[in-house]
Design a protein around this motif. Structure first.
Motif, short mmCIF file in Angstrom:
data_model
loop_
_atom_site.label_atom_id
_atom_site.label_comp_id
_atom_site.label_asym_id
_atom_site.label_seq_id
_atom_site.Cartn_x
_atom_site.Cartn_y
_atom_site.Cartn_z
N THR A 1 -27.75 45.02 18.09
CA THR A 1 -28.91 45.90 17.85
C THR A 1 -29.96 45.17 17.03
O THR A 1 -31.15 45.30 17.29
CB THR A 1 -28.49 47.21 17.15
N GLU A 2 -29.53 44.35 16.08
CA GLU A 2 -30.48 43.59 15.27
C GLU A 2 -31.24 42.58 16.12
O GLU A 2 -32.45 42.42 15.99
CB GLU A 2 -29.74 42.87 14.15
N ALA A 3 -30.53 41.89 17.02
CA ALA A 3 -31.15 40.87 17.85
C ALA A 3 -32.14 41.45 18.86
O ALA A 3 -33.09 40.78 19.26
CB ALA A 3 -30.08 40.08 18.58
N THR A 4 -31.91 42.68 19.29
CA THR A 4 -32.76 43.27 20.32
C THR A 4 -33.77 44.28 19.77
O THR A 4 -34.69 44.67 20.48
CB THR A 4 -31.91 44.00 21.38
N GLY A 5 -33.55 44.71 18.53
CA GLY A 5 -34.43 45.72 17.96
C GLY A 5 -34.18 47.10 18.54
O GLY A 5 -34.98 48.02 18.37
N ALA A 6 -33.07 47.25 19.23
CA ALA A 6 -32.73 48.54 19.85
C ALA A 6 -31.69 49.25 18.99
O ALA A 6 -30.92 48.62 18.27
CB ALA A 6 -32.17 48.31 21.25
N SER A 7 -31.66 50.54 19.09
CA SER A 7 -30.64 51.31 18.38
C SER A 7 -29.30 51.15 19.10
O SER A 7 -29.25 50.79 20.28
CB SER A 7 -31.01 52.79 18.34
N SER A 8 -28.21 51.44 18.38
CA SER A 8 -26.90 51.34 19.03
C SER A 8 -26.80 52.33 20.19
O SER A 8 -26.17 52.04 21.21
CB SER A 8 -25.78 51.55 18.02
N ARG A 9 -27.43 53.46 20.03
CA ARG A 9 -27.43 54.45 21.11
C ARG A 9 -28.09 53.89 22.38
O ARG A 9 -27.58 54.07 23.49
CB ARG A 9 -28.15 55.72 20.64
N THR A 10 -29.20 53.21 22.19
CA THR A 10 -29.90 52.59 23.32
C THR A 10 -29.04 51.50 23.96
O THR A 10 -28.96 51.39 25.19
CB THR A 10 -31.25 52.00 22.87
N VAL A 11 -28.40 50.70 23.13
CA VAL A 11 -27.53 49.65 23.64
C VAL A 11 -26.42 50.25 24.50
O VAL A 11 -26.21 49.83 25.65
CB VAL A 11 -26.94 48.80 22.49
N TYR A 12 -25.73 51.24 23.97
CA TYR A 12 -24.64 51.86 24.73
C TYR A 12 -25.14 52.53 26.00
O TYR A 12 -24.48 52.50 27.04
CB TYR A 12 -23.87 52.85 23.86
N LYS A 13 -26.32 53.11 25.93
CA LYS A 13 -26.90 53.78 27.10
C LYS A 13 -27.14 52.78 28.24
O LYS A 13 -26.89 53.08 29.41
CB LYS A 13 -28.21 54.47 26.72
N HIS A 14 -27.63 51.60 27.89
CA HIS A 14 -28.00 50.62 28.91
C HIS A 14 -26.86 49.71 29.36
O HIS A 14 -26.89 49.19 30.49
CB HIS A 14 -29.17 49.76 28.43
N VAL A 15 -25.88 49.48 28.50
CA VAL A 15 -24.84 48.52 28.86
C VAL A 15 -23.43 49.07 28.76
O VAL A 15 -22.48 48.38 29.14
CB VAL A 15 -24.95 47.22 28.03
#
Length: 173
Positions: A27-41
């Motif tokens: 999340t730090e490397a992408t600037g995305a929230s963990s929720r966004t990360v889990y949603k997309h991957v």
């Protein structure tokens, strides 16, 4: 967003490993929230399988060559461009002990494809249907050069390339 996540994950997994790369680091490397990360991957395991699948496609394109010498030239180029941190497939397989089916499947499929491609290249290079023993020797040189490049750089690949050249020249008519 998904491609950005996968690219960031590949860099992190390659540098730090599968286990040491937590979702917080992603999340730090992408600037995305963990929720966004889990949603997309999805899960971290699904993300790793995706990373390995994309890397497989990119790597196999590099192996679209017609000689053993060109095979090692492609590996030298890979090491220079992508870095020399060892084989991400084997590192991930080792970290998971081969016990994570989604990852194990991608790794074993990749390694089978690399071996088959090397067999095809050997056959093209020496003529005829190839030679299973020579193929195995070239596979071992290729894998060994990838591992040794971690601490020796592209020189390890150059040494394997020279050894492979000797083996191939002995098999040519």
């Amino acid at each position: 967003m998904r491609s950005k996540l996968v690219a960031a994950a590949e860099r992190l997994f390659d540098r730090h490993g599968f286990t040491a790369t937590g979702m917080d680091r992603l999340t730090e490397a992408t600037g995305a929230s963990s929720r966004t990360v889990y949603k997309h991957v999805g899960s971290k395991t699904a993300l790793m399988a995706t990373v390995l699948t994309k890397r497989d496609r990119r790597f196999m394109r590099r192996l679209d060559v017609r000689s053993v010498d060109a095979l090692f030239a492609a590996l030298e180029d890979w090491v220079r461009v992508e870095g020399a941190r060892g084989c991400l497939f084997l590192k991930t397989y080792g970290e998971t002990g081969g016990d994570t089916p989604e990852i194990a499947q991608v790794v074993l499929t990749h390694k089978d494809a690399v071996r088959a491609r090397i067999a095809d290249i050997v056959a093209l290079d020496i003529g005829g249907s190839g030679d299973p023993d020579l193929t195995e020797q070239i596979v071992i040189l290729f894998e060994g050069a990838t591992a040794a490049a971690v601490y020796r750089g592209a020189e390890a690949v150059a040494a394997a390339r020279a050894a492979a050249g000797i083996l191939v020249s002995r098999m040519r008519p």
